[in-house]
Design a protein around this motif. Structure first.
Motif, PDB file in Angstrom:
ATOM      1  N   GLU A 103       0.767  -1.159  -0.026  1.00 45.38           N
ATOM      2  CA  GLU A 103       0.027   0.087   0.033  1.00 45.38           C
ATOM      3  C   GLU A 103       0.751   1.293  -0.063  1.00 45.38           C
ATOM      4  N   LYS A 104       2.276   1.104   0.235  1.00 45.83           N
ATOM      5  CA  LYS A 104       3.024   2.225   0.487  1.00 45.83           C
ATOM      6  C   LYS A 104       4.076   1.792   0.180  1.00 45.83           C
ATOM      7  N   ASN A 105       5.170   2.861  -0.419  1.00 46.63           N
ATOM      8  CA  ASN A 105       6.441   2.338  -0.950  1.00 46.63           C
ATOM      9  C   ASN A 105       7.157   1.772   0.404  1.00 46.63           C
ATOM     10  N   SER A 106       7.935   0.647   0.431  1.00 42.05           N
ATOM     11  CA  SER A 106       8.450   0.052   1.616  1.00 42.05           C
ATOM     12  C   SER A 106       9.813  -0.767   1.389  1.00 42.05           C
ATOM     13  N   TYR A 107      10.597  -0.864   2.519  1.00 38.79           N
ATOM     14  CA  TYR A 107      11.737  -1.796   2.392  1.00 38.79           C
ATOM     15  C   TYR A 107      11.504  -2.957   2.794  1.00 38.79           C
ATOM     16  N   ASP A 108      12.266  -4.013   2.594  1.00 35.31           N
ATOM     17  CA  ASP A 108      11.713  -5.307   2.855  1.00 35.31           C
ATOM     18  C   ASP A 108      11.534  -5.402   4.494  1.00 35.31           C
ATOM     19  N   ARG A 109      12.412  -4.748   5.438  1.00 40.15           N
ATOM     20  CA  ARG A 109      12.373  -4.849   6.877  1.00 40.15           C
ATOM     21  C   ARG A 109      10.731  -4.433   7.109  1.00 40.15           C
ATOM     22  N   ASP A 110      10.041  -3.633   6.518  1.00 37.11           N
ATOM     23  CA  ASP A 110       8.953  -2.981   6.846  1.00 37.11           C
ATOM     24  C   ASP A 110       7.767  -3.867   6.312  1.00 37.11           C
ATOM     25  N   ILE A 111       8.007  -4.506   5.223  1.00 36.54           N
ATOM     26  CA  ILE A 111       7.414  -5.758   4.668  1.00 36.54           C
ATOM     27  C   ILE A 111       7.453  -6.854   5.752  1.00 36.54           C
ATOM     28  N   ILE A 112       8.507  -7.309   5.944  1.00 34.35           N
ATOM     29  CA  ILE A 112       8.590  -8.487   6.810  1.00 34.35           C
ATOM     30  C   ILE A 112       7.842  -8.363   8.183  1.00 34.35           C
ATOM     31  N   LEU A 113       8.189  -7.017   8.676  1.00 35.42           N
ATOM     32  CA  LEU A 113       7.257  -6.747  10.092  1.00 35.42           C
ATOM     33  C   LEU A 113       5.847  -6.655   9.768  1.00 35.42           C
ATOM     34  N   ALA A 114       5.224  -6.115   8.668  1.00 42.07           N
ATOM     35  CA  ALA A 114       4.199  -6.264   8.577  1.00 42.07           C
ATOM     36  C   ALA A 114       3.490  -7.672   8.374  1.00 42.07           C
ATOM     37  N   LEU A 115       4.351  -8.502   7.772  1.00 39.06           N
ATOM     38  CA  LEU A 115       3.671  -9.907   7.619  1.00 39.06           C
ATOM     39  C   LEU A 115       3.614 -10.709   8.844  1.00 39.06           C
ATOM     40  N   GLY A 116       4.431 -10.135  10.059  1.00 39.87           N
ATOM     41  CA  GLY A 116       4.398 -10.796  11.205  1.00 39.87           C
ATOM     42  C   GLY A 116       5.599 -11.371  11.549  1.00 39.87           C
ATOM     43  N   GLY A 117       6.717 -10.857  10.974  1.00 41.77           N
ATOM     44  CA  GLY A 117       8.088 -11.580  11.042  1.00 41.77           C
ATOM     45  C   GLY A 117       8.630 -12.460   9.990  1.00 41.77           C
ATOM     46  N   LYS A 118       9.798 -12.503  10.071  1.00 43.03           N
ATOM     47  CA  LYS A 118      10.552 -13.536   9.163  1.00 43.03           C
ATOM     48  C   LYS A 118       9.861 -14.768   9.246  1.00 43.03           C
ATOM     49  N   LYS A 119       9.633 -15.629  10.281  1.00 44.00           N
ATOM     50  CA  LYS A 119       9.145 -16.910  10.485  1.00 44.00           C
ATOM     51  C   LYS A 119       7.879 -16.868   9.500  1.00 44.00           C
ATOM     52  N   LYS A 120       6.889 -15.862   9.579  1.00 43.28           N
ATOM     53  CA  LYS A 120       5.701 -15.848   8.832  1.00 43.28           C
ATOM     54  C   LYS A 120       5.889 -15.516   7.417  1.00 43.28           C
TER      55      LYS A 120
END
Length: 196
Positions: A103-120
């Motif tokens: 929904e907005k320009n984002s770096y991978d760390r922000d996307i991973i956080l939004a997905l619920g963390g690396k494991k998810k």
């Protein structure tokens, strides 16, 4: 001093135990859910069939835009082949993926956080292949086929987390891989994950 004297008087009372029992229970703070902060919106889920036959990544992800190609691929970048080419993809049972729109320009760390963390967030190269195979000639489907990136987080042959990106051009799928947080992904791209 006044506070300490007050506490001593309260503790010295004969009914101190009753006072403790009568006190309302203090609720434990609820665990905070990971905030999405408007980075992603859920598009839906994608069911992938079981993968019966193992394969070597370089044998499937190769340039071939002929009409007889299993999947039309117009471009495979060198980093993708360096990090994934020698990997053997094992057979696997059916898989359900989550599909999100950025929904907005984002770096991978922000996307991973939004997905619920690396494991998810982490998926597998097999997921990428199966989605490309479902849209082998660029037809409409779960992957964007308008030139915009479809983003996956996968662990490479060395165990490092990489970003795999596939996109459709006029003649076939392009496949690239990047180091984590290398790019600021533009909004309206799609992100696929296994467990978010």
């Amino acid at each position: 001093d006044d506070v300490i004297r007050w506490q001593q008087r309260v503790i010295a009372r004969k009914d101190f135990a009753k006072l403790l029992d009568a006190m309302p229970a203090v609720e434990k703070p609820k665990s905070k859910k990971v905030k999405n902060d408007g980075v992603l919106s859920l598009v839906g889920t994608v069911d992938l069939l079981a993968l019966d036959q193992p394969f070597k990544v370089a044998d499937k992800f190769k340039k071939d835009i002929s009409e007889s190609a299993e999947v039309k691929i117009s471009y495979v970048d060198g980093d993708f082949l360096k990090w994934f080419g020698e990997m053997i993809v094992a057979s696997q049972s059916e898989v359900k993926l989550s599909c999100h729109q950025l929904e907005k320009n984002s770096y991978d760390r922000d996307i991973i956080l939004a997905l619920g963390g690396k494991k998810k967030a982490v998926g597998k190269i097999a997921d990428v292949w199966q989605l490309m195979k479902k849209q082998n000639k660029g037809q409409v489907g779960d992957l964007l086929n308008d030139g915009k990136a479809n983003i996956f987080y996968c662990v490479d042959i060395t165990g490092a987390l990489r970003v795999v990106c596939v996109f459709w051009d006029d003649s076939g799928w392009g496949v690239s891989a990047y180091g984590f947080d290398f790019r600021n992904w533009r909004y309206s791209r799609r992100v696929f994950s296994r467990n978010s």
